[in-house]
Design a protein around this motif. Sequence first.
Motif, mmCIF file in Angstrom:
data_model
loop_
_atom_site.group_PDB
_atom_site.id
_atom_site.type_symbol
_atom_site.label_atom_id
_atom_site.label_comp_id
_atom_site.label_asym_id
_atom_site.label_seq_id
_atom_site.Cartn_x
_atom_site.Cartn_y
_atom_site.Cartn_z
ATOM 1 N N ARG A 280 -137.194 26.434 -53.135
ATOM 2 C CA ARG A 280 -135.970 26.521 -52.114
ATOM 3 C C ARG A 280 -134.964 25.291 -52.428
ATOM 4 O O ARG A 280 -133.613 25.421 -52.323
ATOM 5 C CB ARG A 280 -136.333 26.342 -50.732
ATOM 6 C CG ARG A 280 -137.473 27.275 -50.004
ATOM 7 C CD ARG A 280 -137.879 26.878 -48.791
ATOM 8 N NE ARG A 280 -139.113 27.833 -48.596
ATOM 9 C CZ ARG A 280 -138.638 28.829 -47.680
ATOM 10 N NH1 ARG A 280 -137.474 29.094 -47.091
ATOM 11 N NH2 ARG A 280 -139.662 29.955 -47.272
ATOM 12 N N HIS B 84 -131.707 28.490 -45.853
ATOM 13 C CA HIS B 84 -132.990 28.597 -46.338
ATOM 14 C C HIS B 84 -133.799 27.245 -46.984
ATOM 15 O O HIS B 84 -134.859 27.428 -46.696
ATOM 16 C CB HIS B 84 -133.035 29.448 -47.795
ATOM 17 C CG HIS B 84 -134.441 30.162 -48.197
ATOM 18 N ND1 HIS B 84 -134.698 31.094 -47.479
ATOM 19 C CD2 HIS B 84 -135.051 30.149 -49.390
ATOM 20 C CE1 HIS B 84 -136.183 31.468 -48.035
ATOM 21 N NE2 HIS B 84 -136.227 31.054 -49.293
ATOM 22 N N TYR C 180 -143.201 27.650 -42.890
ATOM 23 C CA TYR C 180 -143.485 28.485 -43.769
ATOM 24 C C TYR C 180 -144.680 29.106 -44.008
ATOM 25 O O TYR C 180 -144.900 30.281 -44.536
ATOM 26 C CB TYR C 180 -143.061 28.075 -45.136
ATOM 27 C CG TYR C 180 -141.803 27.335 -45.309
ATOM 28 C CD1 TYR C 180 -140.455 27.999 -44.667
ATOM 29 C CD2 TYR C 180 -141.376 25.843 -45.485
ATOM 30 C CE1 TYR C 180 -139.362 27.657 -44.793
ATOM 31 C CE2 TYR C 180 -140.116 25.439 -45.650
ATOM 32 C CZ TYR C 180 -139.144 26.144 -45.252
ATOM 33 O OH TYR C 180 -137.917 25.700 -45.322
ATOM 34 N N THR D 49 -147.534 28.472 -45.568
ATOM 35 C CA THR D 49 -147.964 28.651 -46.937
ATOM 36 C C THR D 49 -149.128 27.570 -47.184
ATOM 37 O O THR D 49 -149.439 27.759 -48.416
ATOM 38 C CB THR D 49 -146.639 28.280 -47.864
ATOM 39 O OG1 THR D 49 -146.184 27.129 -47.545
ATOM 40 C CG2 THR D 49 -145.541 29.384 -47.943
#
Length: 426
Positions: A76, A214, A255, A257
Amino acid sequence: MGISILFISLFFFLIIGVPVAVSLGLASLIFILLEGMPDLIVLHNMINGVNSFPLIAVPCFILAGHLMNEAGITDRIFAFARACVGWLHGGLGHVNIGASVIFAGMSGAAVADAGGLGSIEIKAMRDSGYDDSFSVGVTAASSTIGPIIPPSLPLIVYGVIADASIGQLFAAGIVPGLLMALSLMLMVSWYSRKNGYPRDGSFLISRLYQTFIHAFAPLMTPVIIVGGILFGIFTPTEAAIAAVAYSMFLGLVIYKTLTWRSLLKVSVDTVETTASILMIIAASAVFAWILTANQVAQGFADFLLALSDNKIVLLLIITLLILFIGCFMETLAAITILVPVLLPVVTQLGISPVHFGIILILNLMLGLLTPPVGMVLYVLAKVANVPFERCVVATAPFLIPLVTVLMLLTFLPGLSMWLPSVIYQP
């Protein structure tokens, strides 16, 4: 005689490949035994060396950097930097530098920058037709910005050893870090025009806006860390804890993740890195105690001051000495050995310990780009899958702007001391 044996044994151990922490500890132990001192002095000084509240920031910033890498946040950051400066000539070279500036506010370590962002940057540059020499050179040079812009692991260690304000050191690193980025971007512009490197597309407000949205949450990390410290919301140590909490929040909640397996991995990596750093600091505390007790630092100061009474000449001598040692010694080890010896000299020259800290760290960052140690070069040789010797040649031109900035900072202290003087007014 004893001090001679101390240094001879230290360099002997380093040359034969003994780890830095063990080399420092063994050399100190040999000196203490030869002098007939109690061997408990070693343990006593090692414990005192790491018994420091600011050092809590070290594992926390390391963990925050690992969490950011594992959570995929570097992608990002790279995309946002690409939208910001990719439209310039040699666009991805500028993106490389811009991403390093942003990532510097999260990791604080050059090797982490080279390893984390390096793989993304070099792949993108290869795909766009840039040659490996340019890609590796600019990636290596830009990674040295990380330990200058706060948070910075080397500056924390320096602050503990030199008994200097870590908050002021962090403030002092912001302008020099931006100057490094600007000088490298000028180099990239010249290099790109000379070799006909393209722009990475046109500048689009819509693209900039989308990538900013983002990357907004990751971009807030340096704002939280640096802003919180500079505005007195929390100390550097508390900022490190906040960075860990925020990184985990991004990876687990925003996120999603991060997994338990990845958390275990980054925790183990953090423990390993922290242990090696603290072992170096603990062993160097014994070494520094011996130097202080035997007035080695004062003797060295007297020696340098006898060579010349010209401040500029002495600064050049000190800079060359640090550059030379940085080529052969890992950064934290060099800090722990050099600070007790050189700090009394620069203090007598009227140089602020904060200003000297920035000069010292930038000097040692250049050592990461030069053989035989050159840790960043070894990392990028592995990441880019190119020979180490080619990395050395590729990086050499980018030393020119970095050395230029070093000279400016050395002889124009206002560049690094202006911001601390504004924020930390008496």
